[in-house]
Design a protein around this motif. Structure first.
Motif, short mmCIF file in Angstrom:
data_model
loop_
_atom_site.label_atom_id
_atom_site.label_comp_id
_atom_site.label_asym_id
_atom_site.label_seq_id
_atom_site.Cartn_x
_atom_site.Cartn_y
_atom_site.Cartn_z
N TRP A 174 11.72 1.47 4.97
CA TRP A 174 11.17 1.77 3.66
C TRP A 174 12.32 2.15 2.70
N GLY A 175 13.10 3.14 3.04
CA GLY A 175 14.21 3.54 2.18
C GLY A 175 15.27 2.47 2.04
N VAL A 205 -0.33 1.28 -4.40
CA VAL A 205 0.94 1.84 -4.85
C VAL A 205 2.10 0.96 -4.38
N GLY A 206 3.27 1.23 -4.91
CA GLY A 206 4.43 0.38 -4.68
C GLY A 206 5.21 0.76 -3.44
N TRP A 207 4.64 0.48 -2.29
CA TRP A 207 5.30 0.83 -1.02
C TRP A 207 6.63 0.10 -0.89
N THR A 208 7.65 0.87 -0.61
CA THR A 208 9.01 0.33 -0.56
C THR A 208 9.26 -0.56 0.65
N GLY A 209 8.67 -0.20 1.79
CA GLY A 209 8.88 -1.00 2.98
C GLY A 209 8.25 -2.37 2.89
N TYR A 255 7.02 5.22 -1.75
CA TYR A 255 6.46 4.31 -2.74
C TYR A 255 6.94 4.73 -4.12
N VAL A 256 7.02 3.73 -5.01
CA VAL A 256 7.54 3.92 -6.37
C VAL A 256 6.61 3.18 -7.33
N MET A 302 0.39 -12.51 -2.39
CA MET A 302 1.45 -12.06 -3.29
C MET A 302 0.93 -11.94 -4.72
N ARG A 303 0.20 -12.93 -5.18
CA ARG A 303 -0.33 -12.87 -6.54
C ARG A 303 -1.17 -11.61 -6.74
N GLY A 304 -2.03 -11.32 -5.78
CA GLY A 304 -2.91 -10.18 -5.92
C GLY A 304 -2.23 -8.84 -5.84
N ASN A 305 -1.05 -8.82 -5.26
CA ASN A 305 -0.32 -7.56 -5.11
C ASN A 305 0.88 -7.43 -6.03
N PHE A 306 1.10 -8.41 -6.87
CA PHE A 306 2.11 -8.28 -7.91
C PHE A 306 1.38 -8.05 -9.23
N VAL A 307 0.75 -6.89 -9.32
CA VAL A 307 0.05 -6.48 -10.52
C VAL A 307 0.90 -5.40 -11.18
N ASP A 308 1.86 -5.84 -11.95
CA ASP A 308 2.85 -5.02 -12.65
C ASP A 308 3.89 -4.42 -11.73
N ILE A 309 3.49 -3.86 -10.59
CA ILE A 309 4.44 -3.42 -9.58
C ILE A 309 4.09 -4.13 -8.27
N PRO A 310 5.01 -4.16 -7.31
CA PRO A 310 4.67 -4.77 -6.01
C PRO A 310 3.86 -3.80 -5.18
#
Length: 864
Positions: A531-532, A469-473, A512-513, A451-459
């Motif tokens: 995802w949506g 990128v910020g995959w919604t799913g 992704y967002v 989690m720490r490594g993937n919460f770099v400003d966006i999830p």
């Protein structure tokens, strides 16, 4: 006992400097109070501009209560204290103060303009060299306050009088830049001195104009310029204000950074440094003017979450020598960040750092990085000692191959010369777990590190390859775990704002967002289940875990539009059984190159999520007092549930997709309503798990649900068998293989020690780690039982041979905790209930019991 109130919290800010809310909500915790004490009123004291106002409110609420005073204006500074009153009519002492400061709330506050180099910037060059910009200014005596408001088209690091401003990095982060560009506020009062001063900034491409996207990627997605926007405001004792903003009076020069990119790393030539460039008196000979760019100040917004910072440093645990003679540092942990070096050597010598998550055949293995170069190069200036760390990139790695190092690089030398610095959004940790099983504890740590490594400003989905990128799913399924481990309320509510902006007019939620171009699989944007559904389920998760009705209000239209789209796609049948779907993505039975080919029917998945989202929107409407919408979406959800049962659930409780994910969805989404069929479905799920040798048979969709489906369905022993299995695929298989984060695939590393042949193979993904939330709620037994943990359920369900477990959680009301151990045929439990909440003690074999704040111990008979 005296009632003691902690300093209040402002919205979801850890540091309420430069906030953007005009009417910020307030929260506080009661650190101590007499037994049985309950708040029935609170008083807010606001000190602003030398005047103090007091506001009394009859209410037991203490989480995200309304701002009682006048709205904030730009630059307002307000000191807030809280006092509370119990039923006895006695007021507590006022809390310690919290001082908040508003940012620039009006577009007219901005006089600065983005500025950058006038040098020709080739929009398609791979070697566009970053710039630095500077200006000198005079400051008068009597300075009482200095604030720098800063942002960039690209990334920036500001300096003032030769010193770094702030400790954030990768600022201003990644938002939908055209509509929302964050600025950060810095208190630089102590750095400004009377007389001549100098201010400047480093610039980098970042997400704004750097290479983004996989398979080569794209550049200039948000613009071709690289610009700094800074507004330094000096306030003097007489009340006057002076503004030094970026404009045509600044100058620029080529940076010693030769190249920098999120995916590709950074190249730096120390021989080309401009020594003293951000200090006054620097000789600007050879520097150029700057070009002003346009920015609509109405799009500048203050952050809702902390920035990315270095939160930890790691030294190498071993120096390895590869078959080729390469020198490789093992930091012992798959992490996200950068390596800082201290080096001595001749001018012109270049040190190269190449990163990787894994090794194969004795060398770093970079194939999983795909087109990400992920390498840093430092060319020495020849000084006695040189220290350097890249500025505008980040890597996901455990291993670093070092080439060109002057002298011998043995373990002793490496320990002091190369340090891995861990970077991520500086969230407050809120959840801890421990048990008698070291492997289970390592799994929990793997989830947290991932989690720490993937919460770099966006999830993000992964931090190492040409994607990030910020995959919604991913965040949809991981949201509950994220909300358990860290306070993600501000970060994810801000990201949801961007999601609503990127949502298509017909209600489609992107994969992704923020949205960037991609290959044909993801273009054009199409609606996809799970995802949506982040548009409905993530706001609800934030409401459940943080008690924030504001996020429901802000996201309700986005959530409603998503469900309305599904209703149109499904039509009168109420079955969403057409179109492109990812289904139970990365089912372990899926071929490496076709991760959507799962055992569960993808349209079963789609219809299940349609029902879940429709019901969730109805619940959102209920909380918000929207009765007409509640009735409408409740009715829609009932229709979808009936259609699902008729299409996918057999009369005997089995399902048309006889797969673990199908049963997990039917049970956890309450789509099988008949009690007999529910029992049969739960039994069939347990049998499927046993038939698979207790190995995982679920992907992204089923994994967060299967453990709960088993434990809530009366099969807790099978849930533990699944959790504690060590053969592939399983959670602990990864631990047995030496994983220090959660992998993208159950078998990212194959049993024979080779890397999975799929081109999509990350060793740092968090989605499959969503089981950690179940570990907190069921293994340890600490779960929210009302929004924001206003009521807490302590319901441990020991099993799997564990003899003890514990969990702590910093709820919005204070710390809740549980510790249990099995000893002499009894279960010994101690729980901590924070003031302002109530709790339910739910132990097997005894009646439920309600308790109030305090520490409670219980012993009940227990046998495994």
């Amino acid at each position: 006992m005296t009632v003691i109130v902690d300093a209040p919290r402002i919205e979801h800010h850890r540091e309420p400097l430069g906030i953007g809310e005009r009417m910020p909500r307030l929260s506080w915790t009661v650190a101590s109070a007499p037994s049985g004490w309950r708040q029935d009123a609170y008083r807010v004291e606001l000190e602003r501009g030398g005047a103090t106002t007091s506001h009394e409110v009859q209410s037991p609420e203490q989480v995200l209560v309304d701002w009682p005073g006048d709205p904030l204006s730009s630059r307002d500074i307000v000191t807030v204290r809280i006092a509370v009153r119990g039923a006895d009519g006695a007021w507590s002492e006022a809390s310690a103060p919290t001082t908040l400061e508003a940012g620039l709330l009006e577009p007219s506050d901005w006089v600065a303009r983005p500025i950058g180099s006038i040098r020709n910037e080739n929009a398609h060059s791979d070697q566009r060299r970053p710039s630095i910009v500077r200006r000198e200014f005079e400051a008068q005596g009597g300075l009482v306050r200095a604030r720098l408001y800063a942002t960039a088209h690209g990334l920036y690091e500001a300096e003032l009088n030769g010193e770094r401003v702030g400790d954030d990095t990768l600022s201003p982060g990644w938002t939908v830049y055209g509509q929302r560009l964050r600025y950060y506020t810095y208190d630089v009062t102590d750095s400004v001195r009377p007389g001549t001063n100098a201010i400047g900034a480093w610039l980098g491409d970042g997400w704004y104009r750097g290479r983004l996207g996989w398979r080569g990627g794209f550049r200039n997605l948000y613009g071709a310029d690289q610009s700094f926007l800074g507004q330094l405001e000096l306030t003097y004792a007489d009340g006057s204000r002076e503004i030094i903003g970026t404009d045509h009076s600044w100058t620029s020069a080529a940076s010693p950074i030769l190249h920098s990119g999120i995916y590709d790393g950074e190249d730096y030539d120390a021989r080309e440094e401009h020594r003293g460039w951000s200090s006054p008196g620097f000789d600007e000979a050879g520097w150029e003017g700057v070009q002003e760019r346009h920015r609509d100040p109405a799009t500048l917004v203050s952050p809702t979450a902390p920035p990315v910072r270095c939160t930890e440093e790691l030294r190498p645990v071993e120096v390895l020598t590869g078959p080729s003679g390469s020198r490789i540092l093992d930091f012992g942990q798959n992490l996200v960040g950068r390596v800082r070096i201290r080096v001595s050597g001749p001018a012109g010598a270049t040190v190269t750092l190449r990163t990787a998550e894994v090794m194969q055949d004795g060398e770093i293995y970079t194939r999983p990085l795909r087109d990400a170069r992920s390498a840093d190069n430092y060319t020495l200036a020849g000084r006695d000692v040189e220290e350097w760390e890249p500025r505008f990139t980040f890597h996901g790695f455990r291993y670093v191959e070092v080439a060109g190092w002057p002298g011998d690089l043995d373990a002793d030398a490496a320990a002091g010369a190369l340090i891995a610095r861990v970077y991520h959004t500086d969230l407050e940790r809120t959840g801890w777990f421990d048990s008698s099983d070291p492997a289970l504890n390592r799994l929990h740590e793997n989830v947290r590190w991932g989690m720490r490594g993937n919460f770099v400003d966006i999830p993000t989905d992964c931090p190492q390859r040409d994607e990030r990128v910020g995959w919604t799913g991913d965040i949809q399924v991981f949201g509950p775990t994220a909300s358990t481990l860290y306070d993600v309320s501000g970060m994810l509510s801000g990201w949801l704002h961007d999601l609503a902006i990127e949502q298509l007019p017909d209600g489609t939620v992107p994969w992704y967002v923020p949205v960037i171009p991609a290959d044909r699989m993801w273009t054009p944007i199409r609606p996809g289940a799970a995802w949506g559904d982040v548009a409905t389920l993530l706001p609800w998760t934030l409401y459940e875990r943080f008690g924030d009705t504001g996020v429901l209000r802000a996201q309700f239209d986005s959530a409603r539009r998503w469900v309305d789209l599904l209703a149109r796609l499904a039509g009168p049948s109420r079955l969403w059984n057409t179109g492109f779907q990812l289904g139970d993505w990365l089912d372990p039975a899926a071929p490496p190159q076709d991760p959507a080919d799962a055992r569960t029917d993808r349209y079963l998945v789609a219809t299940a999520y349609f029902a879940k989202s429709a019901r969730t929107v109805a619940r959102m409407a209920e909380v918000l007092g929207l009765d007409e919408e509640r009735v409408h979406y409740d009715a829609l959800a009932a229709e979808v549930v009936a259609a699902f049962a008729a299409e996918y659930v057999n009369a005997d409780g089995t399902m048309t997709s006889d797969a673990q994910t199908a049963y997990a969805l039917g049970l956890r989404f309450d789509l099988i309503t008949d009690p007999h069929r529910r029992d049969a479905a739960a039994s069939r799920l347990a049998q499927l798990v046993r038939d698979a040798g207790n190995r995982i048979a679920t992907g992204f969709v089923g994994t967060p649900l299967v453990s709960d489906a088993l434990s809530a369905g009366g099969h807790i022993d099978t849930a533990y068998d699944l959790l504690l299995e060590r053969e592939c695929p399983s959670w602990l298989y990864q631990v047995e293989q030496g994983a220090t984060t959660v992998w993208e695939r159950w078998d990212s590393l194959m049993p024979d020690g080779t890397v999975n042949p799929g081109t999509m193979t990350s060793f740092n993904h968090y989605a499959l780690g969503a089981v950690a939330d179940w570990m907190h709620r069921v293994v340890a037994g600490l779960a929210p039982d009302a929004p924001g943990y206003r009521r807490i359920r302590f319901a441990p369900r020991p099993g799997g041979g564990l003899t003890s477990a514990s969990a702590r959680h910093l709820t919005p009301y204070g710390e809740a905790a549980i510790t249990w151990r099995i000893e002499d045929g009894a279960l010994h439990v101690e729980v901590t209930v924070p003031v302002g909440t109530e709790a339910v003690l739910d132990f097997v074999g005894v009646d439920e019991e309600s308790v109030g704040p305090g520490i409670h111990s219980r012993t009940v008979r227990f046998s495994q």
